[in-house]
Design a protein around this motif. Structure first.
Motif: not given
Length: 448
Positions: A204-221
């Protein structure tokens, strides 16, 4: 070239050329001869003084000397980086590390170049590997940890993509036996399975995608948003398999070395051209860095499944995973994992408990080669029997191994080749549930 070389050498001063061999000037043309080591020292001093135009002819001459490929690449990379051409600098550093992944100084410079190119995730990887060098001065190791902490706080996104072909000995993950014994009206009868109930091979034909976004809210969050998708497409639609998953939630950094996160999770799977399952739940995790060479992690995953193909599989699935990662060298990492899973499903015969152990090792080798080896073993026990097959509950031993080999030195439109082979076996007290599966995968992968 000769005039530039002579001018560059004269500008070094007497201290740099005191040991050079010279011949008398004839007809106003003076010659000065240097050994490769003296040429390297002169080029390094010019680069340190940022006199790049004068250093380039020396580096070009040094390329002709055998055994100085690493030094010329490194100096060329430094000049490119200091001149603002970080892509060219990264290419030089990657070429060095492809041949010798233990060059810590080169890895640090590559991390700096990746940062300048706006690739903090790639930079963090290089700094992490560099930080595993036991010979690093304590103050430099501390500085690397600080830089990595800043990267983690500011890292905005990631994206990994691969696609390829996958020959598979068991695309339907079915039993390998031809005949099973069933219970009917108090009698045990042997039945021969139809072809579509036995293991089938295919490519078969296969594919994978992994993505992520990290949005700072404050210094430790920070807020995390993740997407993962994988798919396998075979001839026809009967065994096509697609899965997508979304997760989102906050991450709290308790200290420079410790963080915890909790995310809501949603997933859907399509099999054979039809929607097979929907899932919704939560996953929570914690990870801590212990010194320069160790990292531990813990994750709890709990989700509710709605199985559209058979509502007996509806219910809750939970898993607890613990992992210890240890740097074996500057370019090799090993890990040990423990896990336990519990499925509370509507049909007790499908509900189970499972516990297991996983081992893995991977890293970078010379000539641009990346590899990983992993293995998992587990024991699963089901809550109730399937009377059609046996009066005893199902009990499985499950084993799997995987080997992956890639080469980052080879690139096709930024993608690198990767080969993997996976073997999975289930040994069950009920022969119908015993399976064997071998899957090869040839893919092109890119990590943005």
């Amino acid at each position: 070239m000769r005039a530039s070389l002579i001018a560059a050498l004269l500008l070094l001063g007497a201290g740099s050329v005191a040991h050079a061999q010279s011949s008398p000037c004839e007809g106003g043309d003076c010659q000065l001869r240097l050994t490769p080591a003296q040429l390297l020292a002169s080029a390094e001093r010019l680069v340190a003084l940022r006199r790049f135009d004068e250093a380039r002819p020396l580096i070009a001459a040094l390329k002709l000397a055998p055994g100085y490929t690493l030094q010329t690449r490194f100096l060329t990379g430094l000049i490119a980086a200091e001149s603002g051409d970080f892509h060219a600098a990264a290419d030089q550093y990657k070429a060095i590390l492809a041949d010798d992944p233990n060059q810590t100084r080169v890895r640090l410079e590559l991390g700096k170049a990746m940062m300048a190119m706006g690739k903090p995730q790639s930079a963090d990887k290089q700094f992490r590997l560099a930080g595993q060098d036991r010979e690093l001065p304590p103050e430099l190791a501390k500085a690397i940890r600080g830089v990595r902490a800043v990267i983690r706080q500011k890292r905005a996104w990631r994206l990994d993509v691969d696609f390829g072909i996958a020959p598979d000995s068991n695309i339907n993950n079915a039993t390998g036996v031809d005949q099973v014994t069933v219970n009917l009206g108090g009698y045990s009868l042997p039945l021969t399975l139809e072809d579509n109930a036995r293991a089938r091979s295919g490519t078969g034909l296969t594919a994978t995608v992994s993505a992520g976004v990290r949005l700072p809210v404050s210094q430790n969050l920070s807020m995390l948003v993740d997407f993962d998708g994988t798919g396998s497409n075979y001839a026809g639609v009967d065994y096509d398999d697609y899965l997508v998953q979304f997760a989102a939630g906050p991450e709290f950094r308790l200290s420079q070395a410790v963080s915890v996160s909790i995310e809501a999770v949603g997933a859907q799977r399509w099999y054979g051209g039809h929607l097979a399952t929907r899932q919704g739940g939560v996953k929570a995790g914690a990870q801590a860095t212990l010194g320069a060479r160790d990292r531990i992690g813990l994750q709890l995953d709990a989700r509710r499944t709605v199985a559209l193909f058979n509502h007996g599989y509806d219910g809750w699935q939970t898993g607890l995973y613990a992992n210890w990662e240890h740097a074996l060298s500057r370019s090799l990492v090993g890990s040990v994992g423990l896990f336990g899973r519990r499925d509370w499903l509507d049909a007790p015969a499908y509900s189970s408990k499972e516990a297991g152990l996983s081992l893995a090792v991977g890293g970078e080798l010379p000539h641009g080669i990346n590899f990983s080896l992993s293995g998992t073993g587990s024991r699963a026990v089901y809550d109730a029997a399937v009377p059609f097959f046996s009066n005893d509950p199902r009990r499985d031993w499950r084993w799997s191994t995987r080997a992956t080999l890639g080469n980052r030195k080879i690139r096709v439109f930024g993608f690198s080749p990767e080969l993997s082979v996976t073997y999975a076996r289930t040994s069950s007290n009920i022969p119908f549930y015993s399976t064997d599966r071998v899957r090869f995968r040839a893919a092109l992968a890119r990590y943005f």
